[in-house]
Design a protein around this motif. Structure first.
Motif, PDB file in Angstrom:
ATOM      1  N   THR A  66       0.848  -1.191   0.000  1.00 23.93           N
ATOM      2  CA  THR A  66       0.000   0.000   0.000  1.00 23.93           C
ATOM      3  C   THR A  66       0.882   1.238   0.000  1.00 23.93           C
ATOM      4  O   THR A  66       1.810   1.354   0.797  1.00 23.93           O
ATOM      5  N   GLN A  67       0.586   2.148  -0.908  1.00 20.91           N
ATOM      6  CA  GLN A  67       1.394   3.358  -1.056  1.00 20.91           C
ATOM      7  C   GLN A  67       0.475   4.569  -1.135  1.00 20.91           C
ATOM      8  O   GLN A  67      -0.575   4.532  -1.796  1.00 20.91           O
ATOM      9  N   THR A  68       0.856   5.647  -0.460  1.00 17.12           N
ATOM     10  CA  THR A  68       0.080   6.882  -0.508  1.00 17.12           C
ATOM     11  C   THR A  68       0.542   7.729  -1.683  1.00 17.12           C
ATOM     12  O   THR A  68       1.734   7.973  -1.860  1.00 17.12           O
ATOM     13  N   VAL A  95      -3.145   3.586  -2.514  1.00 23.40           N
ATOM     14  CA  VAL A  95      -3.339   2.689  -3.639  1.00 23.40           C
ATOM     15  C   VAL A  95      -2.503   1.423  -3.416  1.00 23.40           C
ATOM     16  O   VAL A  95      -1.468   1.451  -2.748  1.00 23.40           O
ATOM     17  N   ASP A  96      -2.977   0.309  -3.956  1.00 22.78           N
ATOM     18  CA  ASP A  96      -2.251  -0.954  -3.871  1.00 22.78           C
ATOM     19  C   ASP A  96      -1.283  -1.075  -5.039  1.00 22.78           C
ATOM     20  O   ASP A  96      -1.684  -0.944  -6.199  1.00 22.78           O
ATOM     21  N   ILE A  97       0.002  -1.304  -4.735  1.00 23.36           N
ATOM     22  CA  ILE A  97       0.988  -1.615  -5.758  1.00 23.36           C
ATOM     23  C   ILE A  97       1.072  -3.145  -5.836  1.00 23.36           C
ATOM     24  O   ILE A  97       1.431  -3.801  -4.860  1.00 23.36           O
ATOM     25  N   VAL A  98       0.702  -3.698  -6.978  1.00 27.02           N
ATOM     26  CA  VAL A  98       0.615  -5.150  -7.136  1.00 27.02           C
ATOM     27  C   VAL A  98       1.839  -5.652  -7.909  1.00 27.02           C
ATOM     28  O   VAL A  98       2.156  -5.138  -8.984  1.00 27.02           O
ATOM     29  N   TYR A  99       2.511  -6.658  -7.371  1.00 28.92           N
ATOM     30  CA  TYR A  99       3.707  -7.218  -7.994  1.00 28.92           C
ATOM     31  C   TYR A  99       3.436  -8.648  -8.475  1.00 28.92           C
ATOM     32  O   TYR A  99       2.641  -9.371  -7.866  1.00 28.92           O
ATOM     33  N   PRO A 100       4.093  -9.067  -9.537  1.00 29.33           N
ATOM     34  CA  PRO A 100       3.936 -10.458  -9.981  1.00 29.33           C
ATOM     35  C   PRO A 100       4.568 -11.424  -8.994  1.00 29.33           C
ATOM     36  O   PRO A 100       5.563 -11.092  -8.338  1.00 29.33           O
TER      37      PRO A 100
END
Length: 431
Positions: free
Chosen positions: A315-317, A338-343
């Motif tokens: 989670t990043q602001t 916002v969610d930063i989604v990684y593989p």
């Protein structure tokens, strides 16, 4: 960290008596006697607890120790594998090399050290696997070839077992059936019998992304969420009957159509990155580019056990500016999470306990019962040793941050080997 078995049961019992005694003393109205009795009971309680703790064994934490191996490759890591004896770790890279590390039990601070052997191939290597023993290694890569490496003569002995029509991306060996399987972006599966030099080409419906074996089956994860499962005994029988050699001799010069044992659709909605089969052969796990892992079972009657979970997300602001107003005034700024989604690039099952680890583009290695500290770059590959004592992790830039045009800096490519604690990889007890 030191951990002791908790004595809360004993503590509750002793202080329960104190509470009752206090209550009885108060009810009799003997204030001075009450405090003397209370003091005496507390002193007895303290002696009991000290004796209990003194006789309780202290257990050291079972957390693993990470070791960075020296002399890593100079480019991104594509694969790493422990040998059948667990005495050698092979690491493949986009710099066209396979680096070999030997087990060194006499040096606990460096459980694996560079052997001095670094095999060089014609093109970047995408995957490797060991053969029946520590002397045979197989590789595939961007040169389309499926290669065998004789480690007793590493400088000279490389032989081509077959050639795909596009880059070959995955390879795996079945010791139970003496079968070598490779996939390619030309949408084919090559099935090899190394002992005879025969192989056959099996068409796949679309481009393959991942490959994993049980003792009896092979799971191939492909584009369009396709998962095909083949029976290894059937493949071994067919390659004996219809295979050909790499130079073209034999009855089969084209492809052999084979009906899979199962045709499935992945429970994950986005592109598959990795697949790993359970050690007991009952099912498998898949991971996707969308930060999810799914666990599935072969038996149709076990489908109720299928599940999926999110992982490798942060989670990043961030600051969001709204659109300008009708009179041209500047848009308002708003802070949003916002969610930063990684593989999820790598999956590995522990061969003894059946727990599994995931490695993601966020540089984090996780198990559902533990998360390891973040590494300096993306986790590209991962494997437990066959005896379950080590976890090897290949770390290199995965370009999830959009910096694919930047040169890889020294220190960004690492091989981390964790020597696992006795109980570190055991699953949580069932509730």
């Amino acid at each position: 960290m030191l951990m002791r078995p908790r004595g809360r049961g004993l503590e509750r019992e002793v202080y329960g008596h104190v509470s009752v005694a206090s209550s009885n003393a108060q009810s009799r109205g003997t204030g001075g006697d009450f405090w003397r009795v209370r003091s005496l009971l507390l002193d007895i309680t303290s002696q009991v607890l000290r004796k209990y703790i003194a006789n309780t064994p202290i257990t050291m934490s079972t957390s693993s120790t990470p070791h960075d191996l020296a002399d890593p490759p100079t480019d991104a890591i594509s694969s790493l594998r422990f040998s059948p004896s667990n005495n050698t770790l092979a690491v493949a890279s986009w710099d066209r090399t396979i680096t070999l590390y030997n087990r060194t039990p006499e040096t606990p601070d460096a459980p694996f050290t560079f052997s001095g052997t670094r095999l060089t191939c014609r093109a970047p290597i995408l995957d490797i696997c060991w053969g029946a023993d520590d002397n045979t290694l197989y590789s595939v890569g961007l040169d389309y070839d499926v290669r065998s490496h004789d480690l007793q003569n590493p400088e000279t002995e490389q032989s081509v077992l077959s050639t795909h029509e596009a880059a070959s991306n995955k390879i795996a060996y079945s010791a139970q059936h003496d079968l070598l399987l490779s996939t390619s972006w030309d949408s084919t599966l090559h099935v090899h019998k190394p002992a005879t030099g025969m192989f056959m080409r099996v068409p796949l419906p679309t481009k393959p992304f991942a490959l994993s074996l049980t003792a009896t089956r092979v799971v191939i994860a492909m584009a369009e969420r396709k998962l095909w499962v083949y029976d290894l005994l059937s493949l071994a029988t067919l390659v004996d009957q219809a295979g050909r050699t790499a130079n073209g001799t034999g009855p089969n010069h084209d492809v052999t159509e084979i009906v899979p044992w199962q045709q499935r659709e992945s429970s994950l909605k986005f592109m598959t990155r990795a697949v790993a089969c359970m050690p007991d052969g009952q099912g498998f796990a898949t991971s996707s580019i969308e930060g999810r892992v799914g666990v599935e079972f072969f038996d149709p009657g076990e489908q109720a056990k299928t599940y999926a979970f999110k992982c490798h997300r942060q989670t990043q602001t961030t600051t969001v500016i709204s659109e300008p107003g009708p009179d041209g005034e500047a848009g308002e700024q708003e802070e949003r999470e916002v969610d930063i989604v990684y593989p999820v690039n790598a999956l590995a099952f522990h061969p003894v306990h059946g727990t599994f680890a995931t490695g993601g583009g966020d540089g984090v290695t996780k198990r559902r019962v533990k998360q390891y500290p973040k590494l300096g770059a993306s986790v590209a590959a991962m494997e437990f040793s066959g005896d379950g004592k080590f976890l090897a992790i290949g770390v290199s830039p995965g370009f999830e941050d959009g910096k694919e045009d930047e040169e890889i800096q020294e220190g960004q490519v690492k091989i981390v080997v964790r020597e696992l604690g006795e109980n570190e990889v055991k699953g949580r007890p069932a509730k």
